[in-house]
Scaffold this active site. Structure first.
Site, short mmCIF file in Angstrom:
data_model
loop_
_atom_site.label_atom_id
_atom_site.label_comp_id
_atom_site.label_asym_id
_atom_site.label_seq_id
_atom_site.Cartn_x
_atom_site.Cartn_y
_atom_site.Cartn_z
N ALA A 196 -10.31 -0.08 -16.19
CA ALA A 196 -10.55 1.14 -15.42
C ALA A 196 -11.55 2.09 -16.10
O ALA A 196 -12.31 2.79 -15.42
CB ALA A 196 -9.24 1.85 -15.18
N ARG A 223 -3.63 5.50 -16.18
CA ARG A 223 -2.87 6.18 -17.22
C ARG A 223 -3.72 7.23 -17.91
O ARG A 223 -4.90 7.35 -17.66
CB ARG A 223 -2.36 5.15 -18.25
CG ARG A 223 -1.47 4.09 -17.62
CD ARG A 223 -1.09 3.00 -18.59
NE ARG A 223 -0.35 1.92 -17.91
CZ ARG A 223 -0.92 0.89 -17.29
NH1 ARG A 223 -2.23 0.79 -17.27
NH2 ARG A 223 -0.18 -0.02 -16.70
N ASP A 271 -12.61 -2.51 -7.91
CA ASP A 271 -13.56 -1.63 -7.23
C ASP A 271 -14.87 -2.28 -6.81
O ASP A 271 -15.71 -1.64 -6.19
CB ASP A 271 -13.83 -0.39 -8.10
CG ASP A 271 -14.34 -0.75 -9.49
OD1 ASP A 271 -14.97 -1.80 -9.66
OD2 ASP A 271 -14.08 0.04 -10.42
N HIS A 319 -7.22 -8.77 -10.91
CA HIS A 319 -6.27 -8.00 -10.10
C HIS A 319 -6.73 -7.86 -8.65
O HIS A 319 -6.31 -6.95 -7.95
CB HIS A 319 -6.02 -6.64 -10.76
CG HIS A 319 -5.33 -6.77 -12.09
ND1 HIS A 319 -5.33 -5.79 -13.03
CD2 HIS A 319 -4.60 -7.79 -12.62
CE1 HIS A 319 -4.65 -6.21 -14.11
NE2 HIS A 319 -4.22 -7.41 -13.87
N CYS A 367 -0.13 -14.69 8.31
CA CYS A 367 -0.83 -15.98 8.42
C CYS A 367 -1.83 -16.21 7.29
O CYS A 367 -2.54 -17.22 7.29
CB CYS A 367 -1.53 -16.10 9.78
SG CYS A 367 -3.02 -15.08 9.93
P1 NAD Z 1 -5.88 2.16 -17.88
O1 NAD Z 1 -5.88 3.14 -16.79
O2 NAD Z 1 -4.61 1.70 -18.44
O3 NAD Z 1 -6.78 2.65 -19.11
C1 NAD Z 1 -8.08 3.09 -19.02
C2 NAD Z 1 -8.80 2.91 -20.36
O4 NAD Z 1 -10.12 3.39 -20.25
C3 NAD Z 1 -8.18 3.68 -21.55
O5 NAD Z 1 -8.15 2.85 -22.68
C4 NAD Z 1 -9.11 4.86 -21.77
O6 NAD Z 1 -9.13 5.31 -23.09
C5 NAD Z 1 -10.42 4.24 -21.36
N1 NAD Z 1 -11.46 5.17 -20.88
C6 NAD Z 1 -11.32 6.26 -20.09
N2 NAD Z 1 -12.52 6.81 -19.82
C7 NAD Z 1 -13.44 6.03 -20.43
C8 NAD Z 1 -14.86 6.06 -20.50
N3 NAD Z 1 -15.59 7.00 -19.88
N4 NAD Z 1 -15.49 5.10 -21.23
C9 NAD Z 1 -14.78 4.13 -21.87
N5 NAD Z 1 -13.44 4.05 -21.83
C10 NAD Z 1 -12.77 4.98 -21.11
O7 NAD Z 1 -6.68 0.99 -17.29
P2 NAD Z 1 -6.58 -0.53 -17.48
O8 NAD Z 1 -6.13 -0.83 -18.88
O9 NAD Z 1 -7.86 -1.05 -17.02
O10 NAD Z 1 -5.46 -1.13 -16.54
C11 NAD Z 1 -4.70 -0.54 -15.57
C12 NAD Z 1 -4.77 -1.24 -14.23
O11 NAD Z 1 -5.29 -0.31 -13.34
C13 NAD Z 1 -5.68 -2.40 -14.10
O12 NAD Z 1 -4.92 -3.42 -13.62
C14 NAD Z 1 -6.68 -2.06 -13.01
O13 NAD Z 1 -6.66 -3.03 -12.01
C15 NAD Z 1 -6.15 -0.85 -12.37
N6 NAD Z 1 -7.14 0.18 -12.02
C16 NAD Z 1 -8.36 -0.16 -11.53
C17 NAD Z 1 -9.27 0.82 -11.22
C18 NAD Z 1 -10.62 0.42 -10.70
O14 NAD Z 1 -10.75 -0.60 -10.05
N7 NAD Z 1 -11.66 1.17 -11.02
C19 NAD Z 1 -8.94 2.17 -11.39
C20 NAD Z 1 -7.66 2.48 -11.87
C21 NAD Z 1 -6.77 1.46 -12.18
ZN ZN Z 2 -2.47 -13.04 10.63
#
Ligand code: NAD
Ligand code: ZN
Length: 247
Positions: free
Chosen positions: A25, A37, A105, A120, A131
């Site tokens: 994320a 988070r 995304d 994911h 279906c």
């Molecule tokens: P997470 O939300 O647990 O953690 C986000 C991580 O990104 C943290 O380690 C944080 O320190 C870091 N971070 C925040 N801003 C940053 C930046 N500008 N540059 C670099 N690092 C940065 O996310 P996760 O560990 O990827 O997993 C959580 C689940 O959430 C995943 O399964 C994912 O599918 C889902 N998710 C996806 C999206 C998306 O598709 N963009 C958004 C939110 C959550």
């Molecule tokens: Zn259907």
């Protein structure tokens, strides 16, 4: 930014024969999508229960209302940032083989990356709960919730992995194969606190890969497996890496 460390990381990228990126994320935060988070995380605002598969099955309308608000109303208008773009250029110039992402995304593909494994799932596709037919989001009308299948009228579910749902088998298999092949893995913007995603960089490390980690703060990987920790925003660090690779 620690320039010496950055130079060393770039050297590793140049030397690598099979580099793989593992993203979460954090790489999309600067495109305007909050992570789950942390201080500005989504879970501070909404209850994660709406992403549990049992909840969705029992209350698809309630679940869809929130999913639409937090993902679908935004995602179509969101653009990849420089971190996604540098990864796409790295692939084009053969500095990178594949991307394994936990994100739903579609921003890696929008930036031009071709070999992306979505552990994911993706918001771009909807799947029928009756279906199993699949539809691109452009065919769905989200003004009427929950959206229904054109073939059997079953309820459509976003093709993202809900809590307590299994990971798509193909993406999982390919991700572990790529992790085993990698001699370099770039971990970008992820805590990877959930299995099996959390194991992927560990498998890479066990098979001899060097690990470069980019994050605004340390994670459990930093001390356990990371060789080069580059602290900072994904966009800033990747921009510098891009410059040093003359992309
Ligand atoms: P997470 O939300 O647990 O953690 C986000 C991580 O990104 C943290 O380690 C944080 O320190 C870091 N971070 C925040 N801003 C940053 C930046 N500008 N540059 C670099 N690092 C940065 O996310 P996760 O560990 O990827 O997993 C959580 C689940 O959430 C995943 O399964 C994912 O599918 C889902 N998710 C996806 C999206 C998306 O598709 N963009 C958004 C939110 C959550
Ligand atoms: Zn259907």
């Amino acid at each position: 930014m620690d320039i010496t460390k950055l130079d060393q990381a770039v050297k590793l990228i140049r030397k690598a024969k099979y580099a793989v990126a593992f993203t979460g994320a954090g790489i999309s935060v600067e495109s305007g999508i909050p992570p789950f988070r942390g201080k500005h995380g989504l879970w501070n605002k909404v209850d994660p229960i709406f992403l549990e598969i049992e909840y969705f099955k029992n209350k698809p309308l309630q679940s869809w209302k929130i999913i639409k608000e937090i993902f679908y109303d935004k995602l179509n208008n969101i653009e990849p940032n420089i971190a996604h773009k540098v990864l796409a250029k790295m692939e084009e110039r053969s500095f990178l083989e594949t991307i394994i992402t936990q994100n739903i995304d579609h921003l890696h593909q929008k930036a031009g990356s071709r070999y992306v494994y979505e552990l994911h799932g993706t918001y771009k596709q909807l799947v029928c709960t009756e279906c199993s037919s699949e539809f691109d989001i452009s065919f769905a009308n989200l003004d009427f919730l929950p959206p229904t299948c054109y073939i059997c009228k079953g309820i459509l579910k976003p093709d993202i992995v809900f809590f307590n749902e299994p990971i798509p088998a193909f993406a999982k298999k390919r991700s572990f194969e790529e992790a085993k092949k990698a001699d370099l893995m770039l971990i970008i913007g992820t805590n990877a606190e959930v299995l099996p995603a959390a194991d992927i960089p560990v498998v890479a490390k066990e098979n001899g890969a060097k690990i470069i980690e980019i994050n605004i703060k340390e994670t459990h990987f930093t001390k356990e497996i990371t060789d080069f920790y580059l602290q900072g925003k994904a966009s800033e660090i990747m921009k510098e890496i891009g410059k040093k690779l003359y992309l």
